[in-house]
Scaffold this active site. Structure first.
Site, PDB file in Angstrom:
ATOM      1  N   ASP A 259       0.831  -1.206   0.000  1.00  0.00           N
ATOM      2  CA  ASP A 259       0.000   0.000   0.000  1.00  0.00           C
ATOM      3  C   ASP A 259       0.863   1.253   0.000  1.00  0.00           C
ATOM      4  OD1 ASP A 259      -2.652   1.390   0.459  1.00  0.00           O
ATOM      5  OD2 ASP A 259      -1.548   2.035   2.254  1.00  0.00           O
ATOM      6  N   GLU A 301       0.988  -0.809  -5.161  1.00  0.00           N
ATOM      7  CA  GLU A 301      -0.060   0.193  -5.368  1.00  0.00           C
ATOM      8  C   GLU A 301       0.625   1.523  -5.656  1.00  0.00           C
ATOM      9  OE1 GLU A 301      -3.498   2.895  -3.361  1.00  0.00           O
ATOM     10  OE2 GLU A 301      -1.606   2.389  -2.396  1.00  0.00           O
TER      11      GLU A 301
END
Length: 613
Positions: A259, A301
């Site tokens: 993330d 990401e």
């Protein structure tokens, strides 16, 4: 290390020199590097035999995840099935969806009401109590692997919750733990950072620092005040986060989603985005995984433009992430839906298709997040399209404010000063299914369903791995009940984060319902994709000029087979003025033979034309 088995030693020997060189370049701490290697072995030892066996099989076939049968689905555990045990009971449904890769949205322990949808982790080794336990996760992973399903989870690298043990001890004044974050006792240095570091959420969480009155310190909080940025300049942070990564991999996780990875290295005087050290850290993480758990994939990401996304693949010789999200193509897709113009989409796809075939993108229509309009406005300007006015048009159209719009969405992080905003909504609602059902317009519903199916076919045709957002397979609409929830009403992303409607899913068995038409329509597309080698990741893909700005043409070929795919992004009938005179073709969807010349498409129509052998 003397007791290490031969397999671990061989893997470590392969990567040791580069890993040590990069580590020492970043930290210059031989003791901490030695500790890292020792702990890597301990996590290898702790890895279950079944996982080690899977690792060995995947080492022999490193492209195992690039085949044309890979299909992902992302879902919230509680929304989908209540808890981890509930998900295990629903695995047969997921297999009915042809899914073999399940992305469980954030489930690690977070504080209630201060979690940013689960992205403020207070314990990397504990599941949120209402979702289950680590033992439940382990059981789910084993059940998935027995059925040939892969599990994906989020690993929040950039920050911890302010409730994490490190943060609590830092707040108590313990210097060792304060050094794991960015603390400043006055505003001078934070002010210097603010001059060069963009704001992520300028309206809902302005600035990059939070002043803590109780202890008299500023702490860096790039995202929200309750998410404290980790200091990866401290080797203790890197080592401990790698141990968390390996612990989670040992629970049977197959894919680790990194993330907000571009943000993890901070340096004064820079944007604190995409810095060289970020790539050093991801490269080291890739090597650590290849030594301890080589069957585990890294999914990055990186929500940025293509030229900033591609570097996170690394190089063929020194790879970083195995997979990355095809973010800009997703946003440009919805631009094409709103404008009925595929020129920018074609440009975007040409950029992606020119990248090395070793690069694997995850393609999607919708996800848990909003849609940001990071389009190529310099290119659009040649047509007299300005950035501010175009963003306003897109947001007006996709929220149903523009005359004649069929879409139903809501804005997120709307800035009344700049006029900038992002967009929320489910695929079905943005395609017009919600509006048509509400207004009982059969003709509009027919077009909306056709648009929804066309977009899924187009997604399946792209190079990479398609991922469906849970609920899209049954045409689930926006969930407006979040407006009534005090903990959610300020975040319009909950519009498309609603509870999975199992009562609606049952209608997939009722002929003629929206649910049946979408579920079996998407399922049929996936069955075709699985059965045709031309959809394999090794195929060459390029765009085809159709001489109509509303019609996107794509070609896939693996040397033996050739597929011509056509997609009409307009509700009006169009003709694709192509002239592929290299043989006869068969439409894989209808089974009808036809020439790939002057192809007529109905509104939101599509064809998968495979050249006859």
């Amino acid at each position: 290390m003397a007791k290490a088995d031969n397999r671990f030693q061989k893997r470590l020997e392969k990567h040791h020199d580069e890993l040590r060189w990069l580590y020492m370049e970043l930290y210059d701490n031989a003791d901490m590097f030695a500790e890292l290697c020792t702990e890597m072995y301990h996590y290898y030892e702790a890895r279950k035999d079944a996982l080690k066996k899977s690792d060995q099989a995947r080492e022999k076939k490193p492209d195992w995840y690039k085949k044309n049968d890979m299909l992902g689905m992302m879902l919230y555990i509680d929304n989908f099935a209540g808890d981890l045990e509930g998900v295990q009971k629903k695995l047969d449904y997921l297999m009915e969806c042809h899914v073999n890769y399940i992305h469980l949205m954030p489930f690690l322990d977070t504080p209630r009401g201060r979690s940013d949808g689960g992205y403020a982790v207070s314990d990397f080794r504990k599941v949120q109590e209402h979702l289950g336990t680590m033992e439940d996760l382990d059981a789910l992973a084993e059940a998935c692997h027995e059925k040939g399903l892969n599990l994906c989870m989020d690993f929040v690298m950039n920050h911890t919750s302010e409730d994490h043990e490190w943060a609590r001890r830092a707040r108590a004044g313990e210097g060792e733990y304060m050094s794991r974050y960015f603390f400043f006792d006055n505003g001078e240095i934070p002010a210097q950072y603010e001059r060069t570091v963009p704001q992520v959420f300028p309206t809902t969480a302005p600035g990059n620092f939070t002043w803590m009155e109780d202890i008299g310190y500023h702490v860096m909080t790039t995202f929200y005040p309750y998410q404290w940025d980790l200091n990866y300049g401290n080797p203790r942070v890197f080592n401990e986060m790698m141990y968390n990564f390996l612990y989670l991999a040992n629970q049977g996780i197959d894919i680790i989603r990194l993330d907000a990875v571009p943000y993890i290295w901070k340096e004064l005087g820079t944007s604190c985005r995409n810095l060289r050290q970020v790539h050093t850290i991801v490269r080291m993480m890739r090597m650590i995984g290849e030594v301890v758990c080589p069957g585990v994939l890294l999914l990055g990401e990186v929500v940025m433009e293509p030229e900033k996304v591609a570097p996170y693949f690394g190089t063929v010789e020194k790879p970083e992430c195995h997979m990355l999200y095809n973010v800009t193509t997703m946003a440009t897709t919805w631009n094409s839906v709103a404008t009925r113009d595929v020129r920018l989409l074609r440009l975007q796809m040409d950029i992606v298709n020119r990248l090395p075939r070793e690069y694997t993108f995850l393609n999607y229509l919708r996800c848990h997040d909003d849609i940001g309009w990071g389009l190529d406005y310099r290119w659009l300007m040649q047509f007299g399209i300005g950035e501010v006015s175009h963003k306003k048009y897109l947001n007006d159209f996709l929220t149903g404010q523009y005359p004649g719009s069929f879409a139903r969405g809501e804005l997120y992080n709307s800035d009344p000063v700049s006029g900038d905003a992002r967009l929320c909504g489910t695929t079905a609602s943005l395609c017009g299914i919600e509006k048509a059902l509400y207004e009982k317009e059969e003709a509009a519903l027919e077009l909306a369903i056709r648009l929804d199916l066309m977009l899924h076919a187009y997604m399946f045709t792209q190079s990479g791995i398609p991922v469906i957002y849970s609920g899209d397979e049954i045409g689930q609409e926006n969930d407006y009940t979040y407006h009534e929830d005090a903990e959610k009403q300020a975040d319009s992303r909950y519009l498309h984060r609603g509870r999975f409607l199992w009562e609606q899913a049952e209608k997939r068995r009722e002929a003629g319902t929206v649910q049946e038409r979408l579920f079996h329509g998407i399922g049929r597309l996936e069955e075709i994709r699985m059965s045709q080698e031309v959809f394999d990741a090794g195929a060459d893909v390029w765009t085809l000029d159709t001489w109509d700005d509303s019609v996107l043409g794509l070609v896939r070929t693996n040397g033996r087979e050739k597929l011509v795919a056509l997609f009409n992004f307009s509700e009006s009938a169009k003709t694709a003025w192509i002239n592929e005179d290299d043989g006869s073709y068969t439409d894989l969807i209808s089974g009808k033979h036809r020439e790939a010349k002057g192809v007529e498409l109905p509104g939101y129509g599509m064809y998968w034309l495979l050249r006859d052998a």
